[in-house]
Design an enzyme around this catalytic site. Sequence first.
Site, mmCIF file in Angstrom:
data_model
loop_
_atom_site.group_PDB
_atom_site.id
_atom_site.type_symbol
_atom_site.label_atom_id
_atom_site.label_comp_id
_atom_site.label_asym_id
_atom_site.label_seq_id
_atom_site.Cartn_x
_atom_site.Cartn_y
_atom_site.Cartn_z
ATOM 1 N N SER A 130 20.091 11.853 34.596
ATOM 2 C CA SER A 130 19.318 12.492 35.660
ATOM 3 C C SER A 130 18.065 11.685 35.993
ATOM 4 C CB SER A 130 18.914 13.889 35.182
ATOM 5 O OG SER A 130 18.122 14.516 36.147
ATOM 6 N N PRO A 136 7.037 12.892 31.732
ATOM 7 C CA PRO A 136 7.153 13.860 30.621
ATOM 8 C C PRO A 136 6.840 15.278 31.064
ATOM 9 C CG PRO A 136 5.652 12.039 30.056
ATOM 10 C CD PRO A 136 6.010 11.880 31.500
ATOM 11 N N HIS A 138 7.736 16.642 33.886
ATOM 12 C CA HIS A 138 8.705 17.122 34.883
ATOM 13 C C HIS A 138 9.108 18.572 34.545
ATOM 14 C CE1 HIS A 138 12.384 17.424 37.221
ATOM 15 N NE2 HIS A 138 12.071 16.295 37.830
ATOM 16 N N LYS A 152 17.529 12.825 27.180
ATOM 17 C CA LYS A 152 18.557 12.049 27.916
ATOM 18 C C LYS A 152 18.158 10.572 27.954
ATOM 19 C CE LYS A 152 20.385 15.544 31.164
ATOM 20 N NZ LYS A 152 21.809 15.535 30.928
HETATM 21 P P1 NAP Z 1 27.876 20.681 33.921
HETATM 22 O O1 NAP Z 1 28.738 21.351 34.923
HETATM 23 O O2 NAP Z 1 26.677 21.433 33.396
HETATM 24 O O3 NAP Z 1 28.790 20.212 32.694
HETATM 25 C C1 NAP Z 1 28.303 19.961 31.414
HETATM 26 C C2 NAP Z 1 29.513 19.819 30.515
HETATM 27 O O4 NAP Z 1 29.101 19.557 29.171
HETATM 28 C C3 NAP Z 1 30.382 21.102 30.458
HETATM 29 O O5 NAP Z 1 31.724 20.734 30.656
HETATM 30 C C4 NAP Z 1 30.176 21.586 29.037
HETATM 31 O O6 NAP Z 1 31.311 22.258 28.509
HETATM 32 C C5 NAP Z 1 29.980 20.273 28.318
HETATM 33 N N1 NAP Z 1 29.389 20.460 26.992
HETATM 34 C C6 NAP Z 1 28.155 20.958 26.707
HETATM 35 N N2 NAP Z 1 28.011 21.011 25.360
HETATM 36 C C7 NAP Z 1 29.155 20.523 24.822
HETATM 37 C C8 NAP Z 1 29.609 20.332 23.485
HETATM 38 N N3 NAP Z 1 28.833 20.656 22.433
HETATM 39 N N4 NAP Z 1 30.844 19.800 23.254
HETATM 40 C C9 NAP Z 1 31.641 19.476 24.318
HETATM 41 N N5 NAP Z 1 31.277 19.636 25.618
HETATM 42 C C10 NAP Z 1 30.046 20.169 25.851
HETATM 43 O O7 NAP Z 1 27.401 19.266 34.489
HETATM 44 P P2 NAP Z 1 26.943 18.893 35.980
HETATM 45 O O8 NAP Z 1 26.087 19.970 36.557
HETATM 46 O O9 NAP Z 1 28.122 18.422 36.731
HETATM 47 O O10 NAP Z 1 25.947 17.671 35.668
HETATM 48 C C11 NAP Z 1 26.439 16.399 35.268
HETATM 49 C C12 NAP Z 1 25.294 15.567 34.712
HETATM 50 O O11 NAP Z 1 24.339 15.315 35.761
HETATM 51 C C13 NAP Z 1 24.498 16.248 33.589
HETATM 52 O O12 NAP Z 1 24.080 15.261 32.671
HETATM 53 C C14 NAP Z 1 23.294 16.817 34.310
HETATM 54 O O13 NAP Z 1 22.177 16.992 33.457
HETATM 55 C C15 NAP Z 1 23.041 15.706 35.308
HETATM 56 N N6 NAP Z 1 22.241 16.097 36.486
HETATM 57 C C16 NAP Z 1 22.251 17.355 36.981
HETATM 58 C C17 NAP Z 1 21.498 17.666 38.108
HETATM 59 C C18 NAP Z 1 21.540 19.014 38.748
HETATM 60 O O14 NAP Z 1 21.020 19.153 39.871
HETATM 61 N N7 NAP Z 1 22.134 19.997 38.115
HETATM 62 C C19 NAP Z 1 20.720 16.669 38.719
HETATM 63 C C20 NAP Z 1 20.758 15.375 38.204
HETATM 64 C C21 NAP Z 1 21.531 15.093 37.098
HETATM 65 P P3 NAP Z 1 31.744 23.725 29.067
HETATM 66 O O15 NAP Z 1 32.455 23.441 30.363
HETATM 67 O O16 NAP Z 1 32.644 24.241 28.000
HETATM 68 O O17 NAP Z 1 30.478 24.518 29.243
#
Ligand code: NAP
Length: 256
Positions: A130, A136, A138, A152
């Site tokens: 991300s 820090p 944020h 991260k």
């Molecule tokens: P997401 O839908 O939250 O998916 C996270 C995945 O991690 C889920 O499949 C979850 O499993 C899995 N997970 C968590 N703990 C685990 C464990 N202990 N063992 C195995 N799997 C585990 O992700 P996203 O929203 O598409 O985001 C993708 C990335 O982009 C992330 O790194 C996020 O921080 C980053 N990001 C997000 C944003 C935003 O606007 N949200 C912005 C910038 C970057 P389950 O399906 O079983 O829950």
Amino acid sequence: MTKQVLVTGATGRTGSLVLKKLRQQSDYFQAIGFARSQSKVEELFGSTEGFFIGDIKDKFSLESALKGCSALVILTSAVPKMKTPPSPGERPQFEYEPDATPETVDYNGQKNQIDAAKRAGVEHVVLVGSMGGTNPNHPLNQMGNGKILIWKRKAEQYLIDSGIDYTIVRAGGLLDLEGGVRQLLVGKNDTLLNNPPEGIPTSIPRADVAEVVVQALKQPDARNKAFDIISKPQDTPHAEVTSDFAALFRQTTSGI
Ligand code: NAP
């Protein structure tokens, strides 16, 4: 010969898109999913065929899943939960489950994946993270006091130090909108976040991030690069939809 790729977080919103895209290119990729919930895999993909069910906290399940893989895509992330619905006029409060904090999932969980990849002889790791990690203070770091962007970023440095080829994709705010219809913009160390060109929103559709991951697995220009990525809003005048990903990756640089 096809490239065997493991996608973790494969039941996540971006991870599932990556896995589906890779499976559409079966001449090029043999794509395996890694997820912790069998029922979620069945709901999203119809069956658990081509999946390993495991937890990234468990090194052994990762090692079996990575056997024979030449690439790993890391799309796992800690997700904060709302404590209780906020009272009118108040901001919602968030927390992490004790065994699902950013330190556990985004740092130790990613370290486990990188260590297992190294032991399995994986040549390339694509890690989706991300933007915002240079600050820090944020708001995402304050959420549940999880310091998620700090953990991260530490995991990104661990990947770079591992010696495995890396591509680190630091996305802006993720949108559930159509992919392939926007111009993508790359930057580094939150320059886009701090000074967005023409004041555009610092966001990008998950489908575009998924395409960037697929292209990073194919294009040599994506190797050993770390970059931020956002998109121009669809239909921005004079914007050119990104189709030459090698050229996009050539604008990016190595190191954190
Ligand atoms: P997401 O839908 O939250 O998916 C996270 C995945 O991690 C889920 O499949 C979850 O499993 C899995 N997970 C968590 N703990 C685990 C464990 N202990 N063992 C195995 N799997 C585990 O992700 P996203 O929203 O598409 O985001 C993708 C990335 O982009 C992330 O790194 C996020 O921080 C980053 N990001 C997000 C944003 C935003 O606007 N949200 C912005 C910038 C970057 P389950 O399906 O079983 O829950």
